[in-house]
Design a protein around this motif. Structure first.
Motif, PDB file in Angstrom:
ATOM      1  N   ILE A 361       0.754  -1.458  -0.141  1.00 11.04           N
ATOM      2  CA  ILE A 361       0.068  -0.115   0.157  1.00 11.04           C
ATOM      3  C   ILE A 361       0.937   1.294   0.135  1.00 11.04           C
ATOM      4  O   ILE A 361       0.599   2.529  -0.438  1.00 11.04           O
ATOM      5  CB  ILE A 361      -1.000  -0.031   1.322  1.00 11.04           C
ATOM      6  CG1 ILE A 361      -1.873  -1.165   1.109  1.00 11.04           C
ATOM      7  CG2 ILE A 361      -1.515   1.370   1.184  1.00 11.04           C
ATOM      8  CD1 ILE A 361      -3.000  -1.489   2.226  1.00 11.04           C
ATOM      9  N   THR A 364       1.880   1.635  -3.458  1.00  7.96           N
ATOM     10  CA  THR A 364       0.936   2.323  -4.462  1.00  7.96           C
ATOM     11  C   THR A 364       0.597   3.613  -4.012  1.00  7.96           C
ATOM     12  O   THR A 364       0.385   4.424  -5.080  1.00  7.96           O
ATOM     13  CB  THR A 364      -0.344   1.304  -3.977  1.00  7.96           C
ATOM     14  OG1 THR A 364       0.172  -0.167  -4.561  1.00  7.96           O
ATOM     15  CG2 THR A 364      -1.250   1.769  -4.839  1.00  7.96           C
ATOM     16  N   ARG A 377      -9.919   4.176  -1.878  1.00 12.86           N
ATOM     17  CA  ARG A 377      -9.777   2.651  -1.620  1.00 12.86           C
ATOM     18  C   ARG A 377     -10.043   1.807  -2.864  1.00 12.86           C
ATOM     19  O   ARG A 377      -9.328   0.979  -3.022  1.00 12.86           O
ATOM     20  CB  ARG A 377     -11.135   2.330  -0.688  1.00 12.86           C
ATOM     21  CG  ARG A 377     -11.008   2.812   0.803  1.00 12.86           C
ATOM     22  CD  ARG A 377     -11.925   2.302   1.621  1.00 12.86           C
ATOM     23  NE  ARG A 377     -12.069   0.834   1.638  1.00 12.86           N
ATOM     24  CZ  ARG A 377     -12.800   0.102   2.479  1.00 12.86           C
ATOM     25  NH1 ARG A 377     -13.459   0.701   3.234  1.00 12.86           N
ATOM     26  NH2 ARG A 377     -12.631  -1.152   2.344  1.00 12.86           N
ATOM     27  N   ILE A 380      -6.650   1.944  -4.892  1.00 12.90           N
ATOM     28  CA  ILE A 380      -5.560   1.158  -4.119  1.00 12.90           C
ATOM     29  C   ILE A 380      -5.879  -0.385  -4.425  1.00 12.90           C
ATOM     30  O   ILE A 380      -5.154  -1.107  -4.736  1.00 12.90           O
ATOM     31  CB  ILE A 380      -5.406   1.585  -2.812  1.00 12.90           C
ATOM     32  CG1 ILE A 380      -4.804   2.977  -2.583  1.00 12.90           C
ATOM     33  CG2 ILE A 380      -4.569   0.525  -1.987  1.00 12.90           C
ATOM     34  CD1 ILE A 380      -4.919   3.459  -1.122  1.00 12.90           C
ATOM     35  N   SER A 381      -7.202  -0.557  -4.291  1.00 16.70           N
ATOM     36  CA  SER A 381      -7.511  -2.164  -4.297  1.00 16.70           C
ATOM     37  C   SER A 381      -7.461  -2.537  -5.897  1.00 16.70           C
ATOM     38  O   SER A 381      -7.572  -3.743  -5.804  1.00 16.70           O
ATOM     39  CB  SER A 381      -9.042  -2.144  -4.026  1.00 16.70           C
ATOM     40  OG  SER A 381      -9.912  -1.407  -4.946  1.00 16.70           O
ATOM     41  N   TYR A 387      -6.167  -7.104  -1.813  1.00 18.88           N
ATOM     42  CA  TYR A 387      -6.704  -5.810  -0.656  1.00 18.88           C
ATOM     43  C   TYR A 387      -7.705  -6.347  -0.149  1.00 18.88           C
ATOM     44  O   TYR A 387      -8.823  -6.816  -0.302  1.00 18.88           O
ATOM     45  CB  TYR A 387      -6.605  -4.698  -1.742  1.00 18.88           C
ATOM     46  CG  TYR A 387      -7.042  -3.512  -0.666  1.00 18.88           C
ATOM     47  CD1 TYR A 387      -6.020  -2.752  -0.271  1.00 18.88           C
ATOM     48  CD2 TYR A 387      -8.229  -2.918  -0.378  1.00 18.88           C
ATOM     49  CE1 TYR A 387      -6.409  -1.630   0.704  1.00 18.88           C
ATOM     50  CE2 TYR A 387      -8.854  -1.981   0.333  1.00 18.88           C
ATOM     51  CZ  TYR A 387      -7.738  -1.284   0.731  1.00 18.88           C
ATOM     52  OH  TYR A 387      -8.150  -0.190   1.499  1.00 18.88           O
ATOM     53  N   LEU A 397      -2.747  -0.642   9.002  1.00 21.83           N
ATOM     54  CA  LEU A 397      -3.246  -0.359   7.561  1.00 21.83           C
ATOM     55  C   LEU A 397      -4.196   1.117   7.673  1.00 21.83           C
ATOM     56  O   LEU A 397      -4.027   1.941   7.098  1.00 21.83           O
ATOM     57  CB  LEU A 397      -3.757  -1.519   6.822  1.00 21.83           C
ATOM     58  CG  LEU A 397      -3.068  -2.580   6.544  1.00 21.83           C
ATOM     59  CD1 LEU A 397      -4.007  -3.639   5.651  1.00 21.83           C
ATOM     60  CD2 LEU A 397      -1.790  -2.314   5.893  1.00 21.83           C
ATOM     61  N   LEU A 401      -3.537   4.479   5.998  1.00 21.60           N
ATOM     62  CA  LEU A 401      -4.368   4.990   4.974  1.00 21.60           C
ATOM     63  C   LEU A 401      -5.160   6.287   5.476  1.00 21.60           C
ATOM     64  O   LEU A 401      -5.604   7.186   4.788  1.00 21.60           O
ATOM     65  CB  LEU A 401      -5.409   4.268   4.518  1.00 21.60           C
ATOM     66  CG  LEU A 401      -4.769   2.967   3.815  1.00 21.60           C
ATOM     67  CD1 LEU A 401      -5.694   1.779   3.608  1.00 21.60           C
ATOM     68  CD2 LEU A 401      -4.250   3.299   2.488  1.00 21.60           C
TER      69      LEU A 401
END
Length: 523
Positions: A361, A364, A377, A380-381, A387, A397, A401
């Protein structure tokens, strides 16, 4: 040490060298004092006792008596004189029959290393053992005959002369010995270290029964790891099953094993008595029972297997560890320490996955920032295949985030229902499935979900979408099978035509042989 009255000891009384044999010390003592025959020495040292070491053959250095008169004449302690015999080795194995213990292990004649005699002229105790083929210091074989007359040499003769042949009076220090090969040298180094430890006094000899019990348990655990029964091991060693059981249980009052059998046992497991004894001496808290020892060894192997799985980024599961250490998963319940480690696997796997996700993450987010894309979200996913949809179990996490995404979105869990883009996704299924088939891959539900860009959670939260994907995967798998059958039928027709043209006999075996396929493919 109590010093003797000057007139009670010999005029010159050198002390025994390290691991010097008793016979060697007697010869040096006589030479230093100008005594040339053993009969003269006997009259001086022990006129009223039986002392004829030159008549005892291979048991010459096997003295369990204290011989205080010799110690007094040599002005050394009885304990120091004992170190010139096999006393401490016999004590370590608690043998009540020293001559039987060392039977077939001791050379009946002198074995020596010429280079060692050049450096220090005395005979070493470890040279007496037939299981030691060479010198660990000079990496050469031990000679057992005179280099000049080639006759075997007695350990001690009626004439007392050090490093001289009693037949031709040749200098033994001038002999030439063959160098050991690398393989032989490796064996000699380990054996010499083991023998020197066993022949030397150790502090734990006052508690020898406890140490031997632990050593027996350790060897029994090793035998169980090698999947060898007690009956099978006794046959390999050439002893009865009762004798072998007494060896493992350290029952010295009933055991009648020879030293060569003890060495053969440790050789089979590629270990040494010195290392086993030393381990239990330095770690008094180690258990003495084989089951508890095996529990500790299995726990160590499991931890090593876990490290290897983590390095290979494989899942930390009970089945994976079972395959790594070659032990049935059901057996873990028999070992308390192993079971405790198994109980922590789920938590360790969770922590490992969280650490991997944290790194992915973070990378990313860095890529999205470079491109100037919005950090959400969804963004990222799409870039991280595994994820998690639910972040409540991953506090690290959420902490990472929360600097980019509102907390309400991070803790949001979608409800089961209809997917908002169900129509568009269903329309893409056929296109995606055709592409998978073109690549030669098998059309499965997980492959379709991955190709559609959905997370695994989609099949759980959206049952209607799940049914569509399931129906599509089933349809295209059947389509793939039909296509394969059609291709196979066409290929078989071509081969049948070729065989008929050649006028050969048409059989299923002949067709399969031309195709290069197994016989049952046409069943």
């Amino acid at each position: 040490m109590m010093y003797a009255y000057p007139f009670d000891c010999l005029a010159i009384h050198p002390q025994p060298e390290e691991l010097e044999t008793f016979t060697s010390y007697i010869i040096r003592l006589a030479e230093e004092n100008g005594i040339q025959s053993i009969s003269t020495l006997r009259r001086l040292l022990m006129p009223n006792q039986y002392f004829r070491p030159h008549l005892k053959g291979c048991l010459t250095d096997l003295y369990m008596q204290t011989f205080p008169s010799i110690a007094q004449a040599a002005n050394c302690s009885v304990d120091r004189l004992r170190q010139t015999t096999f006393y401490h080795l016999i004590v370590k194995f608690e043998s009540r029959q020293p001559d039987y213990l060392l039977r077939n292990s001791l050379a009946s004649s002198l074995r020596f290393c010429p280079k060692c005699l050049q450096e220090a002229a005395y005979y070493r105790l470890e040279w007496r053992f037939l299981q030691l083929e060479g010198c660990h210091q000079h990496h050469c074989v031990l000679l057992d005959r005179c280099p000049e007359c080639h006759q075997s040499l007695p350990l001690i003769g009626n004439l007392l002369e050090m490093a001289r042949c009693l037949h031709c009076h040749a200098d033994l220090k001038a002999g030439q010995a063959r160098l050991l090969t690398d393989e032989e040298n490796t064996v000699v180094q380990g054996r010499a270290k083991d023998l020197r430890y066993l022949l030397s006094p150790q502090k734990w000899e006052v508690n020898v029964s406890d140490i031997r019990k632990g050593a027996g348990g350790w060897l029994r655990a090793l035998r169980q790891e090698h999947r060898i029964s007690g009956q099978g091991m006794s046959q390999k060693l050439g002893v009865s099953i009762q004798t072998f059981r007494y060896m493992e249980l350290a029952r010295s009052e009933r055991s009648s094993s020879r030293f060569e059998i003890y060495l053969a046992l440790t050789d089979y497991f590629n270990t040494y008595w010195s290392s086993i004894f030393e381990m239990f001496d330095q770690q008094p808290d180690l258990p003495r029972e084989a089951h508890a020892i095996r529990d500790i060894r299995l726990r160590q192997k499991m931890e090593q297997a876990l490290c290897e799985l983590e390095v290979a980024e494989q899942p930390l599961t009970k089945a994976a560890i079972s395959r790594k250490i070659n032990l049935s998963a059901e057996c873990f319940e028999l070992y308390p320490r192993c079971q405790k480690l198994i109980d922590t696997l789920s938590e360790r796997e969770h922590q490992r996955r969280e650490a991997m996700l944290y790194t992915a993450i973070k990378l990313t987010i860095s890529e999205l920032q470079k491109k100037g894309d919005r950090i959400t979200r969804t963004s990222i996913s799409k870039r991280i295949t595994d994820y998690p949809q639910d972040l409540t179990r991953y506090p690290e996490l959420i902490k990472l985030l929360s600097a980019y995404i509102p907390m309400q979105q991070l803790t949001y869990r979608p409800q089961k229902g209809k997917h908002p883009h169900k129509v568009e996704i269903i329309a893409q299924i056929s296109v995606v499935a055709e592409k998978i088939m073109e690549c030669g891959d098998k059309v499965t539900m997980m492959r379709l979900v991955e190709a559609l860009g959905l997370g695994c959670y989609a099949l759980y939260y959206y049952p209607d979408l799940h049914q569509e994907v399931k129906r599509a995967s089933k349809y295209y798998r059947q389509k793939q099978k039909d296509q394969l059958d059609a291709d196979l039928a066409q290929r078989v027709s071509e081969i049948v035509a070729q065989i008929n043209e050649k006028g050969e006999r048409l059989t299923r075996s002949a067709v399969c042989q031309v195709m290069g396929k197994p016989y049952h493919i046409l069943a």
